[in-house]
Motif scaffolding. Structure first.
Motif, PDB file in Angstrom:
ATOM      1  N   PHE A 269       1.039 -19.324 -25.741  1.00 52.84           N
ATOM      2  CA  PHE A 269       1.974 -19.721 -24.886  1.00 52.84           C
ATOM      3  C   PHE A 269       3.352 -18.429 -24.590  1.00 52.84           C
TER       4      PHE A 269
ATOM      5  N   ASP B 188       6.133 -18.384 -25.061  1.00 55.70           N
ATOM      6  CA  ASP B 188       6.659 -18.448 -25.554  1.00 55.70           C
ATOM      7  C   ASP B 188       6.404 -18.378 -27.520  1.00 55.70           C
TER       8      ASP B 188
ATOM      9  N   ARG C 150       5.341 -19.778 -29.798  1.00 50.14           N
ATOM     10  CA  ARG C 150       5.133 -20.673 -30.356  1.00 50.14           C
ATOM     11  C   ARG C 150       3.595 -20.276 -32.406  1.00 50.14           C
ATOM     12  N   LEU C 151       4.292 -19.837 -32.652  1.00 46.52           N
ATOM     13  CA  LEU C 151       3.570 -19.734 -34.059  1.00 46.52           C
ATOM     14  C   LEU C 151       4.825 -20.569 -34.821  1.00 46.52           C
ATOM     15  N   PHE C 152       4.073 -20.948 -36.629  1.00 49.08           N
ATOM     16  CA  PHE C 152       4.954 -22.057 -36.925  1.00 49.08           C
ATOM     17  C   PHE C 152       5.420 -21.046 -37.866  1.00 49.08           C
TER      18      PHE C 152
END
Lengths: 218, 233
Positions: free
Chosen positions: A87, A89, A91-93
Motif C-alpha cells: 500500500f 500508506d 499499513r504495517l500493523f
C-alpha cells in the motif's frame, strides 16, 4: 483468445461518487506501470484487483484466473486472491513487531504454497536486523522494505505496488528501485505498479498503461 | 483498624457479586451495540443511540421506575423471564444486578464505540489481502487495537455499577443481604444516629474497590499493549 494467458486482463467499471469510470487494459508478464495524474483512480483500480473495492461491472483476470466477473457472478474475497499488496500508506500493523508483521501473511499460507523462505526474504530486503523493532520506530525506507517483505512472504501470485517510493527519502530511492528490479527479474511475479513519476515508470516497466478513465454512462 | 465484621463482609461480597454479574452479563450486549453504532448504517440508528444513552441522562429514579414497569412481576418482559427460565428480579439481588447493568451500559457502549471507530479500517483491509478472513482480521487487528477502549469501558461500567444507588433502591429495594450493596448500606447507616465510624468504614471500602478496579484495568491494558505506554483513561 486461447493460448498464453495475459498477466492482467482487466475491464471494469468503478463507481466513484456520482460518476462511473471505466478502465480497460491487458498486460503481459513483468512489471506493468499504471501511469497517470493524481485523482485518475489508480489506487481504486488496485483496490478493485485486490478485492477491496467491488466494481459495478466487468471482469478482472490475473494469469488466467478470474478474480471478478460480474456476468459469471465471480467475486473472490480479498483473502482468497493471493495478491501481495504494497500500500502507498504501507499499513504495517502498529501493535505488532516487524517479525509479526512479516509473518502475518506467511502463517496463513499452506507450507507447500510458500515459494519464498524467510531467510531469503530477509536477505533480499536487508531487514534481518529490524525483526524485534516496532513499526513506529522504523525510518521510511525501512518501513517500505518491511511492507514489501510482508507482501512477498504471503506467497502472492502477483504484486500490487502503489507508489512504493512515496514514503522513502530521496537518498534511499535508488535502493528501493534496485530492490523492485530484483523482485521483477528474480521472482518473476506479475506486478501492477502505480506511479505518477515518468522517469521511475520508464526505468522499471515492461509496459506502461496510461490511466485515463473513460466516463461511462450510469 | 479492625478486620471487616460479618455484616460488612456480607455487604462487600454482595456488591462484588451484583457488579460482577451485571458487567459480565452486559459486556457482550454493550460490545454488540458499540459495534453496530460504530460500523453499521441502518434506519433507526439515531433512535437506538438515544435509547442506549437514556440511563445516562435520566434521573436514576426514573430508570428504576421504568425497570419496574418492564421487569415487574406482572410486566410482560418480567413475566417472560419468570415463565421461561424462572428468573425474577423484584426484591432480589438479580434485580440489583439488572439495575447496575442498565446504568453501566451507556458508559460501556460509549467507550467501546469510540475505540472501535478509532481503529484504522485500512489496517483491516491490509489483513484481508494477507489472507486473513473477517473473523481472523477481527481477532488479530480490530480487537487488539480497540482493547484499551474496551478495558476503559469495562472499568467505567464496573465503577458505575458499584456506585449504583437510585435505580437499585427504586427497582430492587434496600434489603440487607439481598439487594443492599455498598451505597445502599451507607445510605441506611446515614439514617441511624451514631454510626459515623460504620459509614467511614463502608466509604473506605468503596474507595478501595474503585481504586482496585482502576489499577486492575491499567495493568490489563499495559499487558495488552505490551507496555508501550497506552493508557486506559
Amino acid at each position: 483468445m486461447e493460448g498464453a494467458a495475459m498477466s492482467f486482463d482487466i475491464a471494469i467499471t468503478l463507481q466513484r461518487g456520482d460518476t462511473r469510470l471505466a478502465y480497460t487494459f491487458s498486460a503481459g508478464p513483468g512489471l506493468t506501470a499504471l501511469f497517470g495524474p493524481s485523482g485518475a483512480g489508480k489506487t481504486s483500480l488496485l483496490d478493485a484487483v485486490a478485492g477491496l473495492v467491488r466494481p459495478v461491472d466487468g471482469h478482472i483476470t490475473v494469469s488466467g484466473t478470474p478474480l471478478f466477473d460480474r456476468q459469471q457472478r465471480i467475486n473472490l474475497k480479498p483473502e482468497k486472491r493471493r495478491c501481495g499488496y504494497v500500500f502507498q500508506d504501507l499499513r504495517l500493523f502498529p501493535h505488532r513487531s516487524v517479525r509479526d508483521n512479516l509473518l502475518y501473511g506467511w502463517k496463513r499460507v499452506a507450507a507447500d504454497g510458500r515459494w519464498l523462505s524467510i531467510d531469503v526474504a530477509l536477505d533480499l530486503l536487508g531487514i534481518g536486523h529490524l525483526l524485534d523493532r516496532m513499526p513506529a520506530t522504523l525510518s521510511g525506507g525501512e518501513a517500505q522494505r518491511v511492507a514489501i517483505g510482508r507482501a512477498l512472504l504471503s506467497a502472492p501470485r502477483f504484486l500490487l505496488m502503489d507508489e512504493p517510493l512515496a514514503s522513502v527519502d530521496a537518498d534511499r530511492r535508488e535502493e528501493i528501485l534496485r530492490l523492485i528490479e530484483r523482485i521483477r527479474d528474480e521472482l518473476r511475479l506479475p506486478i501492477l505498479y502505480v506511479s505518477h513519476d515518468r522517469a521511475e515508470v520508464e526505468r522499471l516497466a515492461q509496459q506502461i498503461i496510461p490511466v485515463e478513465p473513460i466516463q461511462a454512462s450510469a | 483498624m479492625q478486620g471487616l465484621s460479618p455484616a460488612e463482609w456480607e455487604v462487600l461480597l454482595l456488591s462484588l457479586k451484583v457488579s460482577g454479574v451485571a458487567i459480565a452479563a452486559v459486556l457482550p450486549l454493550a460490545f454488540g451495540l458499540a459495534w453496530m453504532l460504530a460500523r453499521w448504517r441502518f434506519p433507526g440508528k439515531v433512535v437506538l443511540d438515544a435509547v442506549v444513552h437514556l440511563p445516562l441522562v435520566l434521573p436514576p429514579v426514573v430508570t428504576g421506575w421504568l425497570l419496574l414497569l418492564t421487569f415487574g412481576t406482572n410486566a410482560p418482559v418480567g413475566r417472560f423471564f419468570a415463565d421461561t427460565i424462572g428468573l425474577t428480579f423484584l426484591f432480589r439481588w438479580t434485580g440489583a444486578a439488572l439495575a447496575a447493568a442498565v446504568m453501566a451500559l451507556p458508559l460501556m457502549v460509549r467507550a467501546m464505540r469510540l475505540s472501535l471507530e478509532a481503529v484504522d479500517r485500512r489496517l483491516e483491509s491490509a489483513a484481508r489481502t494477507l489472507g486473513a478472513g473477517p473473523w481472523r482480521t477481527f481477532m488479530t487487528v480490530t480487537l487488539p487495537l480497540a482493547m484499551p477502549g474496551i478495558l476503559a469501558g469495562l472499568v467505567l461500567g464496573l465503577a458505575r455499577s458499584v456506585g449504583e444507588f437510585g435505580a437499585t433502591i427504586t427497582f430492587a429495594s434496600n434489603i440487607p443481604g439481598e439487594t443492599q450493596t455498598l451505597p445502599l448500606a451507607i445510605y441506611s447507616a446515614l439514617q441511624l444516629p451514631g454510626s459515623e465510624l460504620q459509614i467511614a468504614r463502608l466509604a473506605g471500602l468503596s474507595v478501595l474497590l474503585s481504586v482496585g478496579a482502576l489499577v486492575l484495568s491499567e495493568w490489563l491494558s499495559r499487558r495488552s499493549g505490551h507496555g508501550r505506554g497506552r493508557h486506559v483513561l
